[in-house]
Design a protein around this motif. Structure first.
Motif, PDB file in Angstrom:
ATOM      1  N   GLN A  91       0.951  -0.943  -0.176  1.00 14.83           N
ATOM      2  CA  GLN A  91       0.147   0.496   0.382  1.00 14.83           C
ATOM      3  C   GLN A  91       0.770   1.318   0.117  1.00 14.83           C
ATOM      4  O   GLN A  91       0.445   2.010  -0.724  1.00 14.83           O
ATOM      5  CB  GLN A  91      -1.088   0.360   1.298  1.00 14.83           C
ATOM      6  N   LYS A  95       1.324   4.125  -2.823  1.00 13.79           N
ATOM      7  CA  LYS A  95       1.032   5.711  -2.361  1.00 13.79           C
ATOM      8  C   LYS A  95       1.805   6.370  -3.237  1.00 13.79           C
ATOM      9  O   LYS A  95       1.719   7.746  -3.730  1.00 13.79           O
ATOM     10  CB  LYS A  95       0.489   5.893  -1.667  1.00 13.79           C
ATOM     11  N   LEU A 100      -2.419   5.542  -5.260  1.00 16.13           N
ATOM     12  CA  LEU A 100      -3.811   5.550  -4.176  1.00 16.13           C
ATOM     13  C   LEU A 100      -3.214   7.253  -4.355  1.00 16.13           C
ATOM     14  O   LEU A 100      -2.465   7.659  -3.929  1.00 16.13           O
ATOM     15  CB  LEU A 100      -3.464   4.498  -3.374  1.00 16.13           C
TER      16      LEU A 100
END
Length: 102
Positions: A91, A95, A100
């Motif tokens: 994640q 990002k 994201l």
């Protein structure tokens, strides 16, 4: 590899896949669950699919699919993506690549 480089640089997350590959489906599903909108290239449905497969193979991508690129860099196949997810590193990587916004 020019075609691969061009395709990989077009989006934050790019996946080279085959439509019948179950591990490819798993990785695409995982990224979609995060809210990522990857560019997915189904090599078995593309005219240049065999050419792209050979380019990936020449650069050490074996197995060839899934081949996941994040931020223009090759990250790995299914094992590497799942490992990054389990380590909670996927994640933040997404990002940093701009895939994201959360």
């Amino acid at each position: 590899m020019d075609t691969v480089t061009r395709l990989v640089s077009s989006r934050p997350v790019v996946i080279f896949s085959r439509s019948s590959c179950s591990m490819c489906h798993t990785i695409k599903s995982l990224l979609l669950e995060f809210g990522v909108n990857p560019a997915v290239y189904e090599l078995d449905e593309m005219t240049k699919g065999p050419e792209i497969e050979q380019a990936l193979l020449r650069h050490g991508r074996n197995p060839i699919v899934p081949a996941v690129f994040i931020g223009g860099e090759y990250v790995g196949g299914a094992n590497e993506i799942i490992s990054l997810h389990l380590q909670r590193s996927l994640q933040p990587m997404l990002k940093n690549a701009g895939a994201l916004w959360v």
